[in-house]
Design an enzyme around this catalytic site. Structure first.
Site, PDB file in Angstrom:
ATOM      1  N   LYS A  57      14.073 -37.217 133.841  1.00 22.31           N
ATOM      2  CA  LYS A  57      15.277 -37.769 133.428  1.00 22.31           C
ATOM      3  C   LYS A  57      15.473 -39.362 133.901  1.00 22.31           C
ATOM      4  CE  LYS A  57      20.165 -36.626 134.100  1.00 22.31           C
ATOM      5  NZ  LYS A  57      21.388 -35.633 134.913  1.00 22.31           N
ATOM      6  N   SER A  59      24.485 -33.275 131.462  1.00 17.04           N
ATOM      7  CA  SER A  59      23.759 -34.495 131.267  1.00 17.04           C
ATOM      8  C   SER A  59      22.219 -34.667 131.151  1.00 17.04           C
ATOM      9  CB  SER A  59      24.288 -35.555 132.371  1.00 17.04           C
ATOM     10  OG  SER A  59      23.670 -35.028 133.662  1.00 17.04           O
ATOM     11  N   SER A 115      24.716 -30.065 135.043  1.00 15.72           N
ATOM     12  CA  SER A 115      23.851 -30.792 133.964  1.00 15.72           C
ATOM     13  C   SER A 115      22.462 -30.343 133.860  1.00 15.72           C
ATOM     14  CB  SER A 115      23.980 -32.214 134.791  1.00 15.72           C
ATOM     15  OG  SER A 115      25.172 -32.823 134.457  1.00 15.72           O
TER      16      SER A 115
END
Ligand SMILES: [Zn+2]
Lengths: 485, 480
Positions: free
Chosen positions: A78, A153, A177
């Site tokens: 990420k 997310s 997330s």
């Protein structure tokens, strides 16, 4: 089996037995990324040169007999993890040009074991979102249905697994997330206990809630990744100095006699029928495997979302103060004077959702409101933690849905932040309680969208949920399904 | 109307740790801008603070030395505001539950009773960086940020508003300054800002029990300026009230060139710092064992040492005060006493020749070329009659210059005192013969001339004649 479909342990065998080199595996992944990226948008930055250099180094290690289970395995991170010399944006325009001078501890740990970096993954801006739609770097699509969101997310981290663009990925989980996108994309996603994995070098959203975790194809990979990531880091005062168990070794111990709690507050009216069906089937599977079910209560569940949006935004308002254009990141080109420079840099650099949360958090901490909002939220947080402590007196793990619905359509909730915030209703309490939980593939909706179930463990009880997840996986086929891209 | 000033002080004490409070960067100054930095003190994304334990130890020492309670579980907080020298957009400080609470110091002004000044709290925090203006590398007439100082450790010591005059404020401040330098936790350099003071000043009518509105005066970096700034501020507020105005709550800046304070920002412009517990740092737990260990490790403090010098060494109060002005001086003195034995004799020399020579040459007592052992040796030469007190000063000057031991100098320069009456008699005879007129004067009753003869004899003997022997022989001979 196709290289791109391999798990970490599968690829490891292939590398170890010299059926495949890391360079070949990495090239296969890079080719796959190039092929499907226009449809998916999982990546913000692809790093082919670093990937191939890493793969070559891994092959040399393998040839020298210096091989770890992660050596030569192509991973992606990420874009919230700092990577030395590689642009790290956190999904934000304000860090568009930010090249970090150091790397996150979690990436260093994987890299030192010989893992290969494919690139940096799409995400909601500063990890604020449940759909990946707040990214400043374009939409990320759900590989199972590209009209839908992958979740957020860590949307790119889940989509990249489902699209078979990486063998495993790293995400972060502040309110769900990792687990919610894992559920939406049909992969395994683990949020470890707060303090289990170092946060050093991970861009902070809400420091008391953020936790690093893996997204993988199966539970074994998840256990491998957690074993590599977990442990005390002297650079993170909130990381906990506790021995790291061998998570893989205990996987086959089964669930016979395991006491699984079903928190009644999680089975609300309005739960999507497909989600309910997957839950029922999961309960049935566990019963068959010899687990016992206990009806439990987490009475303060209703207050979790409100509590989260006070604490997380309060911390975020302070954490994001450092982005003002003075030392790094976006600096407004048309500002006059100091205050104007800071104001314009932030106004131009941050997106709408980030601004909304900074304002919410600033308000919650303001003089005159602090006690009514921030302090009260902290008190409720304690009540929620106590709910879990009490419930865990009777059960070993809990089983709940991950999200109230399968993946929704892109654009569907963009203009309704409150509805968006409710996507995380079942995941947020775990972050507030600081404990661990995992999303596990457990079925499909009538539309063919993946649905996950959540196993919640005691603080530092990752072993139990991994073991329970492994038993479920052995008894089902859900994790073997793959998106048709 | 008569007014009563009410003053409280907030003192920032920069700690002498080798590394910064939340990272491993060195604290030394004067380096290339931004060279003493790392991701943590630069406030880079993802960086996290880790508390330097040395800072905690220094804070506990400061707390115990100022009679504070040590908080068993203290908490770090973020103080949020935007400024370019503040890299994270917040300062890590302590707000609720600071490390030290509820202490005091006793002060005593000349001719007045002892007065106890409350210390509300002492907390730990990080310093900010500094802004540099002017021509910078690659930037003409611009502004730059140097973060070498960012994240250096500070203690903030907050007094109760117990001070009633500028003299009391200075007395309190001097005592605090003496303690932190004595403990070796601060270099005490006020000019460079290692020890800096903000003063909260208000006035109220005498007899009133309602405090007036206070102004906070910043940037007072010497004891003299503290006195000036407070006195100016008291008078300003009285004048304002007498003229029918009201004092507003504000921050004022002291201008040492004008000796005046001027408004910096009003209460309305004041920041809302939005303090909240820093989630990156766990609560600091200090158990009794840690506190007791620190207590045992504390050095004898100036006040205790002063008392001991009076009661155990029999020094006059004045001497005890002077000799405990700083720790190194008192330690020098004690080493001298240990080697010699006569405290008063050592005190006289330390307060006399030693202090004078240190001042004249701008030398610190730590670097004094005459060690306590050598000083003791010199005094023993006097005690044993080897040299006179007068010659001793000559020997001392030579010791200061060359660092040689006194007996070596005495030997090399032949300075041994002459007590042999035959040799002295010969000198006296010669002088009396050469000054027959004065001999007559003395014998005619002008006894003052006696001093003239002593001087002549000493001069002729190059100061080496034993004065007691000279006196006796002169008396005998002059009487005829
Ligand atoms: Zn540093």
């Amino acid at each position: 089996m196709d290289t791109i479909d391999m798990t970490i342990h599968g690829l490891h065998q292939a590398l170890e037995s010299k059926q495949l080199s890391s360079v070949e595996a990495t090239k296969a992944m890079l080719a796959r990324i190039e092929a499907v990226e226009p449809q998916v948008g999982s990546f913000i930055t692809v790093t082919p040169e670093q990937a191939l250099a890493g793969a070559e180094a891994a092959d040399r290690r393998i040839a020298a007999g210096d091989m770890d289970i992660l050596t030569g395995v192509p991973l992606a991170l990420k874009d919230i993890f700092l990577t030395e010399g590689i642009r790290t944006t956190c999904g934000s325009r304000i860090l568009d040009n930010f090249i970090p001078p150091y790397s996150a501890t979690s990436w260093e740990k994987l890299r030192d074991r010989g893992a290969v970096l494919l690139g940096k993954l799409n995400q909601d801006e500063f990890a604020m979102g449940s759909s990946n739609e707040s990214s400043a770097f374009g939409v990320c699509r759900n590989p199972w249905d590209t009209t839908r969101i992958p979740g957020g997310s860590s949307g790119g981290s889940a989509a990249a697994i489902a699209a078979r663009q990486a063998t495993a990925t790293l995400g972060t989980d502040t309110g769900g997330s990792i687990r919610q996108p894992a559920s939406h994309c049909g992969c395994v996603g683990l949020k470890p206990t707060y303090g289990r994995v170092s946060r050093y070098g991970v861009i902070a959203y809400a420091s008391s809630l953020d936790q690093v975790g893996p997204l993988t194809r199966d539970v074994t990979d998840c256990a491998i990744m957690l074993g590599a990531l977990a442990g005390y880091d002297p650079k993170d005062s909130t990381s906990v100095d506790l021995a790291v168990p061998d998570y893989v070794a205990t996987l086959p111990n089964g669930v016979k006699g395991l006491r699984i709690g079903l928190p009644r507050e999680y089975f609300i009216a309005g739960l999507d029928a497909d989600v309910q069906k997957a839950m029922d089937a999961a309960i049935e599977t566990y019963r068959r495997l010899g687990a016992e079910f206990v009806d439990i209560s987490l009475p303060h569940t209703d207050y979790a979302v409100a509590t989260y949006y006070l604490i997380a935004t309060a911390e975020a308002s302070s954490n994001l103060a450092r982005y003002e254009g003075v030392r790094f990141g976006h600096r407004s080109a048309n500002a006059e004077g100091l205050i104007d420079m800071m104001t314009k840099s932030r106004s131009e650099g941050f997106g709408a959702e980030v601004k909304r949360r900074i304002m919410l958090g600033t308000y919650a901490l303001s003089s005159g409101y602090y006690d009514a909002y921030y302090v009260k939220a902290q008190k409720v947080r304690t009540l929620i933690m106590n709910d879990f402590i009490k419930a865990f007196a009777d059960v070993d793990v809990m089983l709940t849905p991950v999200a109230p619905t399968p993946a929704f359509k892109i654009g569907e909730k963009v203009n309704d932040p409150l509805q968006m915030y409710l996507s995380d209703i079942f995941t947020i309490p775990v972050n507030l309680a600081g404990t661990c939980a995992m999303s596990l593939p457990a079925g499909f909706s009538t539309d063919g969208l993946p649905i996950g179930v959540q196993l919640i463990g005691r603080p530092f009880g990752e072993e139990a949920i991994l073991r329970a997840g492994y038993a479920f996986e052995q008894a089902t086929e859900w994790h073997r399904a793959s998106a048709n891209l | 109307m008569k007014y009563q000033p009410v003053i409280g002080l907030e003192v920032h004490v920069q700690l002498l740790t080798d590394t910064k409070i939340f990272c491993g960067c060195p604290t030394k100054f004067g380096s290339e801008p931004n060279s003493q930095t790392c991701p943590v003190c630069l406030g880079l994304p993802g960086a996290l603070p880790v508390l330097n334990k040395k800072v905690v130890e220094f804070a506990i020492k400061a707390g115990l030395s100022t009679n504070c309670s040590i908080t068993p579980r203290s908490i770090f907080a973020r103080k949020n505001y935007f400024y370019p020298d503040l890299p994270k957009g917040y300062q890590i400080s302590q707000f609720e539950d600071p490390i030290c609470q509820r202490g005091w110091l006793d002060i005593q002004l000349e001719g007045q009773a002892v007065k106890r000044i409350g210390i509300t709290r002492i907390h730990m925090e990080e310093d900010a960086g500094k802004l540099v203006h002017g021509d910078l590398p690659g930037l003409h007439d611009g502004s730059g940020v140097d973060l070498n100082r960012a994240c250096t450790p500070l203690l903030e010591v907050v007094s109760e508003p117990d001070l009633r005059s500028s003299d009391e404020a200075v007395s309190y401040l001097k005592q605090l300054h003496q303690i932190v330098t004595w403990l070796g936790i601060c270099d005490g350099n006020m000019e460079e800002g290692s020890f800096r003071c903000d003063a909260n000043v208000s006035v109220m009518p005498v007899g009133s029990d309602t405090l007036g509105t206070r102004a906070e005066v910043k940037n007072v970096n010497s004891f003299k300026f503290v006195k000036q700034a407070i006195e100016y501020e008291i008078q300003r507020q009285i004048d304002l009230i007498e003229d029918g105005g009201t004092v507003v709550q504000e921050t004022r800046l002291f201008d040492p060139n004008l000796g005046k304070t001027r408004s910096m920002r009003s209460k309305e412009e004041a920041h809302d710092y939005r303090y909240f517990p820093d989630p990156d740092l766990v609560p600091l737990v200090i158990d009794d064992e840690w506190v007791e260990r620190s207590r045992r490790e504390l050095p004898e403090l100036p006040e205790q040492r002063r008392q001991r010098f009076i009661t155990e060494l029999g020094l006059p109060e004045y001497d005890a005060e002077v000799l405990t002005a700083n720790r190194a001086l008192s330690e020098y003195f004690e080493a001298g006493v240990a080697a010699h034995g006569n405290a008063k004799a050592v005190a006289n020399w330390v307060m006399g020749e030693i202090t004078r020579s240190l001042n004249d040459s701008g030398t610190a007592i730590q670097d004094c070329p005459v060690t306590p052992l050598l000083l003791a040796e010199l005094l023993k030469l006097i005690d044993g009659g080897t040299i006179s007190g007068k010659i001793a000063k000559t020997v001392f000057d030579e010791m200061w210059k060359s660092g040689k031991a006194p007996h070596v100098i005495v030997e090399e320069q032949g300075l041994v005192q002459v007590s042999d009456s035959g040799a002295i008699e010969a000198i006296i005879d010669g002088i009396m013969a050469a000054n027959a007129g004065q001999v007559e004067e003395y014998r005619g009753g002008k006894e003052k001339v006696f001093g003239f003869f002593v001087g002549q004899v000493m001069k002729a003997s190059k100061g080496k004649a034993n004065p007691a022997v000279v006196n006796q022989l002169l008396l005998d001979k002059l009487k005829g």
